[in-house]
Every structure is written in C-alpha cells, then in structure tokens.
Design an enzyme around this catalytic site. Structure first.
Site, PDB file in Angstrom:
ATOM      1  N   TYR A  69      -1.567  -0.622  10.183  1.00 12.22           N
ATOM      2  CA  TYR A  69      -1.706  -0.969   8.772  1.00 12.22           C
ATOM      3  C   TYR A  69      -0.446  -0.581   8.006  1.00 12.22           C
ATOM      4  O   TYR A  69       0.111  -1.386   7.248  1.00 12.22           O
ATOM      5  CB  TYR A  69      -2.932  -0.271   8.191  1.00 12.22           C
ATOM      6  CG  TYR A  69      -3.164  -0.541   6.732  1.00 12.22           C
ATOM      7  CD1 TYR A  69      -3.713  -1.747   6.311  1.00 12.22           C
ATOM      8  CD2 TYR A  69      -2.853   0.410   5.766  1.00 12.22           C
ATOM      9  CE1 TYR A  69      -3.933  -2.006   4.958  1.00 12.22           C
ATOM     10  CE2 TYR A  69      -3.073   0.163   4.417  1.00 12.22           C
ATOM     11  CZ  TYR A  69      -3.613  -1.044   4.030  1.00 12.22           C
ATOM     12  OH  TYR A  69      -3.837  -1.294   2.697  1.00 12.22           O
TER      13      TYR A  69
ATOM     14  N   SER B  23       0.854  -1.189   0.000  1.00 14.21           N
ATOM     15  CA  SER B  23       0.000   0.000   0.000  1.00 14.21           C
ATOM     16  C   SER B  23       0.888   1.236   0.000  1.00 14.21           C
ATOM     17  O   SER B  23       1.983   1.223   0.568  1.00 14.21           O
ATOM     18  CB  SER B  23      -0.882   0.020   1.256  1.00 14.21           C
ATOM     19  OG  SER B  23      -1.550   1.259   1.378  1.00 14.21           O
TER      20      SER B  23
END
Length: 193
Positions: free
Chosen positions: A85, A72
């Site tokens: 995350y 990501s």
C-alpha cells in the site's frame, strides 16, 4: 478504466478536473505478500490512476485543467505491514511530480493529497475484526498520537481537494499535501495482537 474515461468524455464533453480517489490496502507482513493481493493493490492504487489520467490527458490539456490524486500519509513509510500500500501511494506522489513537470507549461496543475486517519467506511473491516469496543480503543489510541488529538472527517479532506482544484491554488503544482493532523502515528502500534 477505459470505459470510465470514455463515459466521462461522452457525458461531459471535456474534463477540466480529475480527482483520482480510489484505493485499497490491508495489513500483511512483507514476507507474506503474494501475487494476487499485490496485483489488486498495484492495479487499483497505481496502474488504473496512471491509465485513467493518461486517457483523459488530451481533454485536461485542452481545458488547462487540474488533477488531484488521493495518496496517503502511509506513502512516507507507513506501517511495516503496509509495504505494498505504501509503495503504491509513494508511486502516486512521484507520478504527481512527473505529470506536474510534464504539463506545467501547458497550464495543467497536478497535485496530491495524503490523508492520515480519516473517519470513513474504509475502516469497516477493522470494526468487524475488532468489534465495536476494540475499534473504539484503536480510534482513541491513534487519536492520542495525533497532535490535533482526533481523526479527520471526510469533509475536511474534501475541502483540501476543493482548494487544490480552485483558483486559490493557481500557483500550486507537483505537491503532495499531507493532511494528517500534524503527524499521524503508525497504525500497527495500536492494533491488538
């Protein structure tokens, strides 16, 4: 994950391409992180990728295959409420480099793709929380901060994955390709308070 690996090998014989494409995360202040959500993200986003890739490694090495892992753009810092995350996705980037070094002389290429904002169902909880109108405002605000002025489609990300799995990328390994339209903004700047 062991069952998944065994089933893949039973049905396919050897595996020559592995795309690690699973993840979950949510916004929470760093001081509010607790063990259960931490464990969920660490297990799904990082631990299971490591284990699945390891269990399929003998097959990938026999086939001189390739691995593509979905990272990501958040791995490069992310939002202040994406600490866990972002850390898991940063771990995937490091894993990508390590595996590429370990397996390069054995013919296995290992890369990652780090998308920015992508139009998928992962945003459904935000739609529920903000309502359709609030979510559309969020989409417009984030798109305005992206040089290409829009979110990616899932197909655009899939095209990058296909490229990395193809012979056209035969000299690419150990790379994390950021696919964010030129620099995606941080989401919290646009989330309503």
């Amino acid at each position: 994950m062991r069952r998944v690996a065994d089933q893949a090998l039973a049905e396919l014989g050897d595996v020559d391409i592995l795309v690690n494409n699973a993840g979950l995360g949510w916004h929470q202040p760093p001081e509010a992180i607790t063990a259960k959500p931490l464990g969920l993200q660490l297990n799904l986003n990082l631990r299971n990728v490591i284990l699945l890739t390891s269990w399929l490694a003998p097959s990938l090495l026999r086939q001189r295959g390739c691995v593509v892992t979905m990272s990501s753009a958040a791995a490069y810092g992310g939002d202040v409420e994406q600490a866990v995350y972002a850390a898991t996705k940063g771990g995937l980037n490091t894993l990508t480099q390590n595996l590429a070094t370990a397996w390069g002389d054995r013919g296995v290429r290992v890369n990652a793709v780090a998308p920015g904002f992508v139009d998928t169902d992962i945003w459904q909880p935000l739609v529920t929380a903000l309502g359709d109108e609030g979510y559309q405002r969020f989409r417009r605000a984030t798109a305005a901060g992206i040089p290409l002025r829009r979110w990616a489609s899932a197909d655009e990300i899939a095209t990058v994955v296909l490229f990395l799995c193809s012979d056209a990328a035969s000299y690419l390994t150990g790379q994390t390709l950021v696919v964010d339209g030129g620099g995606a903004p941080l989401p919290s700047r646009h989330l309503p308070t």
